[in-house]
Each structure stands twice: as C-alpha cells, then as structure tokens.
Design an enzyme around this catalytic site. Structure first.
Site, PDB file in Angstrom:
ATOM      1  N   HIS A  92      -1.643   2.304   0.170  1.00  0.00           N
ATOM      2  CA  HIS A  92      -1.014   0.984   0.158  1.00  0.00           C
ATOM      3  C   HIS A  92      -1.566   0.112   1.281  1.00  0.00           C
ATOM      4  O   HIS A  92      -2.297   0.579   2.163  1.00  0.00           O
ATOM      5  CB  HIS A  92       0.495   1.133   0.276  1.00  0.00           C
ATOM      6  CG  HIS A  92       1.141   1.689  -0.954  1.00  0.00           C
ATOM      7  ND1 HIS A  92       2.504   1.796  -1.111  1.00  0.00           N
ATOM      8  CD2 HIS A  92       0.601   2.170  -2.106  1.00  0.00           C
ATOM      9  CE1 HIS A  92       2.774   2.301  -2.294  1.00  0.00           C
ATOM     10  NE2 HIS A  92       1.634   2.551  -2.917  1.00  0.00           N
TER      11      HIS A  92
ATOM     12  N   GLU B  17      -0.222  -1.242   3.928  1.00  0.00           N
ATOM     13  CA  GLU B  17       0.145  -0.866   5.295  1.00  0.00           C
ATOM     14  C   GLU B  17      -0.731   0.277   5.806  1.00  0.00           C
ATOM     15  O   GLU B  17      -1.154   0.283   6.970  1.00  0.00           O
ATOM     16  CB  GLU B  17       1.613  -0.451   5.348  1.00  0.00           C
ATOM     17  CG  GLU B  17       2.587  -1.535   4.918  1.00  0.00           C
ATOM     18  CD  GLU B  17       2.951  -1.452   3.446  1.00  0.00           C
ATOM     19  OE1 GLU B  17       4.124  -1.676   3.124  1.00  0.00           O
ATOM     20  OE2 GLU B  17       2.053  -1.175   2.614  1.00  0.00           O
TER      21      GLU B  17
END
Length: 329
Positions: free
Chosen positions: A51, A53
């Site tokens: 993802h 992040e």
C-alpha cells in the site's frame, strides 16, 4: 495546520499514478514530512502489492526521522489483514507520531477502525483535509461500497444538432462522429473501467467488440440485454474471447446489483440512446461523457435528455467537443 493541504494535494497527485494498476483497490498516495521537508513518498501501484504507506516508509533513507515526522495519506490506513498486513500497525510500529488523513475508508473492514487503532496507540490523527477531493479521487470505490452498485458512466457521440445516429437498418454503417484520436480516448476509458454495456439494438446494428484494442490494458466485462432472444451466436459479444454477460431482462437495478456481486466497481454505458435514457430516467448514473462532432444531420435518433446534470469539464479535440457532466444529487 495551514500546510496540511499542500502535502495532501501531493498525496492525491501520487495516488493518480496508480490509476491503471490499483483497481479494484482504491488509489492512495502517501507523503512523509520531517521539519517541513518531504523525506518519503509512495502510492498504491497495483492491487495485491504494498500500500501507499508501506511504499512511502520504505522510501525514507533514515528511518530514525520517522519518530519526529508526519505521514499524510489520502485514504484512511487499513486496519485488517488482507493481501497485505495492516498499514495502521506499520505506522504504530515505526513510531510516527502524527497522521493526516484525507477521507475515511468506507470498506466495511476499515471504516474508521484504522483511525481508531492509531488514536488508541497515542498517535495524533487529523481527518478530513481536502476531504472532497480525496472522495472524488476514489468515487468508483466509494460508490461501490456505499451504494452497492458500480459507478455508472454514460457515454455517447452526437452531431451538433442533437442526434446520436441516423435512422438505419441492420447492415447500414453508422454515422462516424469520432476521429481516430477520440476513438483512442474511448478505448483508454474502457481500460480504466471494469465493465462496458450496450443495448440490444446497438448489438444488432453495430456488432461491437467492446475491447481495448486501441489502448494497452485489460478488456472490461462486456454487458448487454437480450429480452427477446434476438442476438445471434455470430456476434462479437458471443465470441468467447472476452468475459461477457447478457441479461434476458431489462431491470437496471437488478443488473447493477448483479454487477456489484461480481465485484464490478465501474460501468460505461455506451449506447444506444434508449438504454442511456433508461439509466437517466431511473437516476442510476453518476457521470456522462459526450463527444460533439462538427456535423449537422437534420434528422435521426435524438440524443438522450439529461436531467439534474452539472457540466464539470469541457475540452476541444480534433474539432470535437468533449463534455463531462456529473449527476447532481
């Protein structure tokens, strides 16, 4: 803080880089800032991959700076184990003290739980920075999870005097409104959405393939209606080359619900005029893309009659106007 929108705008910019690879996951961008300097960036590149992040944190050269940094993310960090571990857990593990979130994730397994987990760990969480822009970024994903149907895009080409086609019989060629360039844009749009639909008359008159042959990308699910069993086995939609669904009824709510169950988050309705009008009359549409060619037909099949529509974009390409509308709720 007044600087938060600046970094959230960068998150949105990064997120769009995943437009082709992230779906059916949402597009997400993340930026890590230390003392006013961006030290890490990332976005969700492809479904099943790390993802935003994670990619942003991995890009930071000196991880000791994370304990005095802010991470900006356009969508709430996930809190559950899916194809990847929870991003909220990684943020907690790295000791990042402040998180700025664009909008909450409507997915049932997240939906506020990621924010709650971060706050329970003592992290400062700011929610709603550039919220409308972040919601718009993932309008297909959000509509799918909140309304349990695909985001519906109506698309047609027309003459200047308001006709979508000439009156014609099967075998007669349609009026050519598009150029090679605008046709390429249509194929690009198909590649960016998960399904494309046409009505019975369009299948009988035009025998479309509904593929992305002019653009790199996956072919969408092909969808049509055949209430009376008049579509023959010889048409392209029945060539078994691309996944196709043909419904033997015209109930649009049931069709959209079935597409939702199939995991389809976005649907382009490419014609004909009658099918597009049915979607409009039922209020089951979200966006319309209209190509207006510098041609005057004088008569023919009239264009659909739009209601509750707001013009949000206009461009001129090869002497063709391209108009974008959204439905006002």
């Amino acid at each position: 803080m007044f600087v938060d929108p600046k970094y959230m705008q960068r998150c949105i910019q990064l997120a769009r880089c995943g437009e082709m690879g992230a779906p059916p996951n949402p597009m997400v961008g993340a930026v890590i800032v230390h003392n006013g300097i961006i030290i890490g960036e990332g976005y969700h590149r492809r479904c099943g991959g790390p993802h935003a992040e994670v990619n942003a944190i991995r890009s930071v050269r000196d991880e000791t700076l994370l304990k005095d940094s802010t991470i900006y993310v356009s969508l709430e960090p996930c809190s559950h184990y899916g194809k990847t571990p929870p991003c909220a857990d990684l943020i907690i593990e790295k000791g990042i003290p402040r998180v700025v979130v664009g909008c909450m994730d409507p997915f049932a397994k997240v939906n506020g739980q990621g924010i709650r987990k971060l706050r329970d760990a003592g992290i400062e969480v700011v929610v709603g920075v550039m919220e409308n822009e972040c919601l718009q970024l993932n309008r297909k994903f959000i509509t799918f999870h909140q309304q349990h149907r695909p985001w519906v895009i109506l698309k047609w080409a027309q003459s200047e005097d308001g006709f979508i086609d000439a009156e014609r019989l099967p075998g007669e060629k349609p009026v050519k409104f598009s150029t090679a360039y605008t046709q390429t844009l249509v194929h690009r749009m198909r590649a960016m959405n998960q399904a494309v639909m046409v009505g019975t008359r369009t299948v009988l008159l035009d025998n479309p393939t509904l593929t992305t042959r002019m653009w790199e990308g996956a072919n969408p699910l092909r969808v049509s209606i055949d209430r009376n069993g008049v579509i023959s086995e010889s048409v392209h939609l029945k060539d078994n080359k691309v996944p196709t669904v043909i419904y033997n009824h015209g109930d649009l709510s049931i069709i959209l619900n079935d597409l939702y169950k199939r995991g389809i988050q976005s649907l382009i309705v490419e014609g004909g005029a009658q099918l597009i009008q049915h979607f409009m009359d039922a209020g089951l549409w979200d966006e319309a893309r209209i190509e207006i060619a510098p041609l005057v037909l004088g008569s023919g099949v009239p264009i659909p009659q739009m209601k509750n529509a707001k013009l949000v974009g206009e461009a001129v390409m090869d002497e063709r106007k391209i108009l974008n509308y959204i439905r006002e709720m």
